[in-house]
Every structure is written in structure tokens, then in C-alpha cells.
Design a protein around this motif. Structure first.
Motif, PDB file in Angstrom:
ATOM      1  N   ASP A  81       0.690  -1.245  -0.082  1.00 55.61           N
ATOM      2  CA  ASP A  81       0.215  -0.205  -0.099  1.00 55.61           C
ATOM      3  C   ASP A  81       0.793   0.981   0.069  1.00 55.61           C
ATOM      4  O   ASP A  81       0.526   2.498  -0.578  1.00 55.61           O
ATOM      5  N   PHE A  82       2.094   1.631   1.023  1.00 56.87           N
ATOM      6  CA  PHE A  82       2.608   2.260   0.444  1.00 56.87           C
ATOM      7  C   PHE A  82       3.738   2.192  -0.456  1.00 56.87           C
ATOM      8  O   PHE A  82       3.261   3.901  -1.188  1.00 56.87           O
ATOM      9  N   TYR A  83       3.852   1.872  -1.120  1.00 62.03           N
ATOM     10  CA  TYR A  83       4.365   2.322  -2.706  1.00 62.03           C
ATOM     11  C   TYR A  83       3.404   2.686  -3.833  1.00 62.03           C
ATOM     12  O   TYR A  83       3.080   3.745  -4.647  1.00 62.03           O
ATOM     13  N   ASN A  84       2.319   1.830  -3.716  1.00 64.40           N
ATOM     14  CA  ASN A  84       1.301   1.878  -4.922  1.00 64.40           C
ATOM     15  C   ASN A  84      -0.031   2.995  -4.616  1.00 64.40           C
ATOM     16  O   ASN A  84      -0.750   3.976  -5.067  1.00 64.40           O
ATOM     17  N   PHE A  85       0.169   3.633  -2.909  1.00 65.83           N
ATOM     18  CA  PHE A  85      -0.724   4.887  -2.768  1.00 65.83           C
ATOM     19  C   PHE A  85       0.043   5.628  -2.216  1.00 65.83           C
ATOM     20  O   PHE A  85      -0.321   6.763  -2.024  1.00 65.83           O
ATOM     21  N   GLU A  86       0.435   5.270  -0.007  1.00 64.26           N
ATOM     22  CA  GLU A  86       0.565   6.350  -0.005  1.00 64.26           C
ATOM     23  C   GLU A  86       1.764   7.570  -0.070  1.00 64.26           C
ATOM     24  O   GLU A  86       1.294   8.491  -0.048  1.00 64.26           O
ATOM     25  N   ALA A  87       2.903   6.524  -0.340  1.00 60.98           N
ATOM     26  CA  ALA A  87       3.748   7.243  -1.490  1.00 60.98           C
ATOM     27  C   ALA A  87       3.828   8.430  -2.163  1.00 60.98           C
ATOM     28  O   ALA A  87       4.565   9.046  -2.693  1.00 60.98           O
ATOM     29  N   LEU A  88       2.789   8.097  -3.076  1.00 61.46           N
ATOM     30  CA  LEU A  88       2.379   8.592  -4.318  1.00 61.46           C
ATOM     31  C   LEU A  88       0.930   9.939  -3.933  1.00 61.46           C
ATOM     32  O   LEU A  88       0.535   9.747  -4.750  1.00 61.46           O
ATOM     33  N   ASN A  89       0.776  10.121  -2.874  1.00 59.61           N
ATOM     34  CA  ASN A  89       0.036  11.482  -2.418  1.00 59.61           C
ATOM     35  C   ASN A  89      -1.415  11.075  -2.579  1.00 59.61           C
ATOM     36  O   ASN A  89      -2.446  11.552  -2.467  1.00 59.61           O
ATOM     37  N   PHE A  90      -1.871   9.053  -1.799  1.00 58.06           N
ATOM     38  CA  PHE A  90      -3.070   9.053  -1.900  1.00 58.06           C
ATOM     39  C   PHE A  90      -3.460   9.389  -0.409  1.00 58.06           C
ATOM     40  O   PHE A  90      -3.313   8.435   0.018  1.00 58.06           O
ATOM     41  N   PRO A  91      -4.960  10.348  -0.215  1.00 62.65           N
ATOM     42  CA  PRO A  91      -5.135   9.847   0.842  1.00 62.65           C
ATOM     43  C   PRO A  91      -6.068   8.169   1.493  1.00 62.65           C
ATOM     44  O   PRO A  91      -5.597   8.135   0.489  1.00 62.65           O
ATOM     45  N   GLU A  92      -5.631   8.390   2.644  1.00 60.53           N
ATOM     46  CA  GLU A  92      -6.710   6.807   2.801  1.00 60.53           C
ATOM     47  C   GLU A  92      -7.656   6.570   2.215  1.00 60.53           C
ATOM     48  O   GLU A  92      -8.216   5.711   1.771  1.00 60.53           O
ATOM     49  N   ASN A  93      -8.755   7.614   2.529  1.00 65.34           N
ATOM     50  CA  ASN A  93     -10.005   7.755   1.833  1.00 65.34           C
ATOM     51  C   ASN A  93     -10.332   7.976   0.598  1.00 65.34           C
ATOM     52  O   ASN A  93     -11.285   7.952  -0.240  1.00 65.34           O
ATOM     53  N   HIS A  94      -9.012   7.731  -0.477  1.00 68.76           N
ATOM     54  CA  HIS A  94      -9.306   8.259  -2.160  1.00 68.76           C
ATOM     55  C   HIS A  94     -10.101   7.223  -2.860  1.00 68.76           C
ATOM     56  O   HIS A  94      -9.510   6.345  -1.966  1.00 68.76           O
ATOM     57  N   PRO A  95     -10.747   7.406  -3.480  1.00 67.49           N
ATOM     58  CA  PRO A  95     -11.056   6.432  -4.428  1.00 67.49           C
ATOM     59  C   PRO A  95     -10.638   5.254  -5.088  1.00 67.49           C
ATOM     60  O   PRO A  95     -11.497   4.181  -5.254  1.00 67.49           O
ATOM     61  N   ALA A  96      -9.764   5.431  -5.456  1.00 66.62           N
ATOM     62  CA  ALA A  96      -8.883   4.646  -6.220  1.00 66.62           C
ATOM     63  C   ALA A  96      -8.619   3.458  -5.176  1.00 66.62           C
ATOM     64  O   ALA A  96      -8.417   2.644  -5.323  1.00 66.62           O
ATOM     65  N   ARG A  97      -8.665   3.880  -4.172  1.00 69.71           N
ATOM     66  CA  ARG A  97      -7.999   2.641  -2.936  1.00 69.71           C
ATOM     67  C   ARG A  97      -9.719   2.084  -2.949  1.00 69.71           C
ATOM     68  O   ARG A  97      -9.494   0.810  -2.213  1.00 69.71           O
ATOM     69  N   ASP A  98     -10.741   1.890  -3.430  1.00 69.13           N
ATOM     70  CA  ASP A  98     -11.397   1.794  -3.109  1.00 69.13           C
ATOM     71  C   ASP A  98     -12.151  -0.045  -3.600  1.00 69.13           C
ATOM     72  O   ASP A  98     -10.949  -0.436  -4.594  1.00 69.13           O
ATOM     73  N   THR A  99     -12.029  -1.043  -3.075  1.00 70.56           N
ATOM     74  CA  THR A  99     -12.167  -2.315  -3.237  1.00 70.56           C
ATOM     75  C   THR A  99     -12.784  -2.170  -4.442  1.00 70.56           C
ATOM     76  O   THR A  99     -12.585  -3.567  -5.234  1.00 70.56           O
TER      77      THR A  99
END
Length: 394
Positions: free
Chosen positions: A171-189
Motif C-alpha cells: 500500500d505504501f508504494y502504490n498509494f501512500e507515497a504517491l499522495n493518495f489519502p486514506e479515503n481516496h476513491p482509487a483505494r476502493d475495493t
């Protein structure tokens, strides 16, 4: 045939064993030539269960050899046996393996046999192992791979190198480090395919199938100081329903350029050149404001329709333009995440200080470009395995 016909060994030193087995290999070839019309006679002579020559050699040499010599003898005996079996093989295209320097190696072709001893320079047919081997063409490249290679080649000519990364990412490399907040839609299942049973892990360490090749940008910046100029081709996964233009598995090519004094003008010039190299020198590009969490400012890139020359047609929805990729300047928050990781190794690291370092990134879908270049209307054709479709690209 009796055991008395087996020559005795005068010793177990390397030169003695080498000479003895080279003599036996010559005897195999001589016998094969003499019994060419009767392969069964050759087989019985060498491989007979009771009086076969190999059995007699084993009994005379291997069983009486001291323990320290059995390994060297066994290796040479197995090579001799393989040479005998080759003489009986219909295809006559067998390589007898060489396990140690100095052992007899046999190569055979349909036109004859080439024998070589790697150490015995007096052998009449030495094998030059420095010559290149025979290359076997695997066939034509898949149209997606061909398109990917063409795109990557354009950026290689601009001085970019290729970097690759894993398809299963954290999750860190795919989202967190790329400035995706925890509730960003791209994290949705509904968008992201996650690996099962990850609930016990910290949020940043949970595994998923990467949704873009951007994680490789983070991995590269953490491992390497500027300047960086890379393209990142690869397969990505999203929980998309398959239709004519979408697939849960597809390919992306992303690019990253980081250095001092990198500007949006550099980004525009790079992509304008790349689009002209791919679609022809008449193609025009234009940029529209957009949003991506990891770039600021961000833009969508459109090219003039390659089908109607910008006049307007059904494929460009009569606008004269086709949206092709996204891009933007690297967000300072991304540099901050990279600095935080680098400081775990060197607390004083400030390599990616956004006040001194800037960069741009871009990404494009390979399938979309391949569909445009080849006039394909359904993305599913690329994955169907239908030879009638693939043979068109031969």
C-alpha cells in the motif's frame, strides 16, 4: 567378449583417465561406423546386459577403483554411456554434458559428429565454445509487446532508461507515497484488487495488485539520487468490468524525469516529440488541466485525430482530438515521502528537497495506443488468443 579385452588402467591421475576415455570414445565411433547397417549389433556390443562392453568396463575399472577416484571415473563413464546412446538416437542431435574441465564433449548434427576435448588440443575436431550459439526465433511479438517496445524505444532515444518493478505491491508504494489519502476513491475495493488476509498487517505494508506502474517511480527515487530519466512499462491490475475498452488486466508505460530546473515546458516538449515519433510528424498535441494526486499541476494530453487529421470523425466524436495520456509536475508531497524513506538510512539526507529538485511524470495505456495504431475496436482481441487475429500482425 570377455574382461580380458578391457584395457587396464595404469593409474587414476587426470591425464591417464582422460587418455583412456578418449580412446574409448574413438572406439565407440569406429564401432558405430562398422555396424551402421545393424544398430542392434552395436547396441548389444556396448549395452548388452551380460557381456556388453560398458558393463565390463564398469566391473573392471569402477569396482576396483580406490574411493577417491570413483567420482572422476563415474563422470567419465556416464559421458561415455551418453555417447553410446547418442549413436543409437534417431535424431542425432544430442549434447553430451561436460561436468568438469578436461572431459570429452560430443556435439552431433544431422550431417555428422563433431567431437571435442576441452583440454586435449591434439583432438582432430576442437570445439570453439566462444562462437555464438544458434538463435531460435520465437515467432512474431504480440501486438501489445510490439507497441510497448515501440513506445519505450522513443524514450530510449531521448536518453531514458527502463526500470521494472513487482506486480504485487505494498500500500505504501502504490498509494501512500504517491499522495493518495486514506479515503481516496482509487483505494476502493471496486478499483483495487487486494491480496487476501492482510488485515493483521500495518496499513502501509498490506499487499495488493498494483493499479499503475507509479510504484516503480518511488522505488527508483528511494534507491537513486537525481538526475533520473526512466520509463516504466508493465502490467497493472484493476477491478474493472471487461468491455470493448476496459480490461481488469492491462499495460501501462509511465515516465519520470527528475533533476534541477525541470519545468512544465520540458514536459510539453518531451511528450510532443514522443507523440510525433509514434503517430507522425503532422500530429499536434494540446494540454488540458486535470487532477492526479501525485502531480501538481496536472494535465490530460490530447492529440489531433490520426484518422481524420483533426477534421472530425466518429472515432474522435467529431471533435478532431483524442485524449491519450495524463501527466504533470511531481507533487512536492511525493518528494517528501521519498525523503522520509531515504532518511531511515541517512538521517541527514535532503536529496529530494522540492526547493531544489523538480520533475515531471506521465503515463499512458499501451492497449489504447495499440488499438489506435492498428484499428482494433475491442480490447478483448488482444487477450483472446485467436490466431486469426494475431496472424494479421505477422
Amino acid at each position: 567378449m570377455s574382461e580380458q579385452t578391457i584395457p587396464s588402467l595404469s593409474g587414476y591421475e587426470e591425464p591417464t583417465l582422460e587418455a583412456a576415455f578418449i580412446t574409448l570414445s574413438e572406439e565407440v565411433r569406429t564401432t558405430a561406423a562398422e555396424t551402421a547397417a545393424d544398430p542392434e549389433a552395436f547396441r548389444l556390443h556396448w549395452l548388452g546386459r551380460k557381456q556388453g562392453r560398458l558393463k565390463l568396463i564398469s566391473e573392471a575399472w569402477l569396482k576396483s577403483a580406490p574411493p577417491e577416484a570413483k567420482k572422476a571415473l563415474g563422470i567419465r563413464f556416464n559421458e561415455l554411456k551418453a555417447l553410446v546412446e547418442y549413436q543409437l538416437s534417431p535424431e542425432r542431435l544430442v549434447k553430451v554434458p561436460v561436468s568438469e574441465p578436461g572431459l570429452v564433449s560430443e556435439y552431433a548434427t544431422q550431417g555428422g559428429t563433431i567431437a571435442a576435448s576441452l583440454q586435449n588440443k591434439k583432438h582432430p575436431h576442437p570445439l570453439d565454445i566462444t562462437l555464438p550459439g544458434t538463435l531460435r526465433a520465437p515467432g512474431i511479438p504480440h501486438p501489445l509487446l510490439k507497441t510497448m517496445h515501440e513506445i519505450v524505444s522513443v524514450f530510449h532515444h531521448l536518453g531514458y532508461s527502463t526500470n521494472l518493478g513487482p506486480q504485487v505491491e505494498s500500500d505504501f508504494y502504490n498509494f501512500e507515497a504517491l499522495n493518495f489519502p486514506e479515503n481516496h476513491p482509487a483505494r476502493d475495493t471496486q478499483d483495487t484488487l487486494v491480496i487476501a488476509n492482510q488485515q493483521s498487517r500495518p496499513s502501509r505494508d498490506r499487499l495488493l495488485m498494483r493499479t499503475h506502474t507509479s510504484p516503480v517511480q518511488i522505488r527508483t527515487m528511494i534507491a537513486q539520487a537525481p538526475p533520473i530519466r526512466i520509463v516504466i512499462p508493465g502490467k497493472v491490475h484493476r477491478n474493472d468490468a471487461a468491455d470493448a475498452t476496459h480490461s481488469p488486466i492491462f499495460h501501462q508505460i509511465e515516465g519520470l524525469c527528475v533533476d534541477t530546473n525541470i519545468t512544465f515546458s520540458d514536459l510539453k516538449g518531451t511528450l510532443d516529440h514522443a507523440m510525433k515519433a509514434l503517430f507522425g510528424s503532422d500530429v499536434k498535441t494540446r494540454f488540458f488541466p486535470s487532477f492526479f494526486p501525485f502531480t501538481e499541476p496536472s494535465a490530460d494530453v490530447q492529440i489531433s485525430c490520426i484518422f481524420c487529421g483533426g477534421k472530425g470523425c466518429r472515432k474522435c466524436k467529431h471533435s478532431g482530438w483524442i485524449e491519450l495520456l495524463g501527466c504533470g509536475m511531481v507533487d512536492p508531497a511525493v518528494f517528501a515521502a521519498v525523503i522520509a524513506e531515504r532518511r531511515k538510512i541517512n538521517p541527514a539526507d535532503n536529496t529530494y528537497n522540492p526547493e531544489k529538485i523538480t520533475g515531471f511524470a506521465f503515463g499512458m495505456g499501451v492497449e489504447r495506443i495499440a488499438m489506435m495504431l492498428h484499428g482494433v475496436s475491442d480490447i478483448g482481441h488482444f487477450y483472446s488468443g485467436d490466431m486469426r487475429f494475431l496472424e494479421q500482425f505477422a
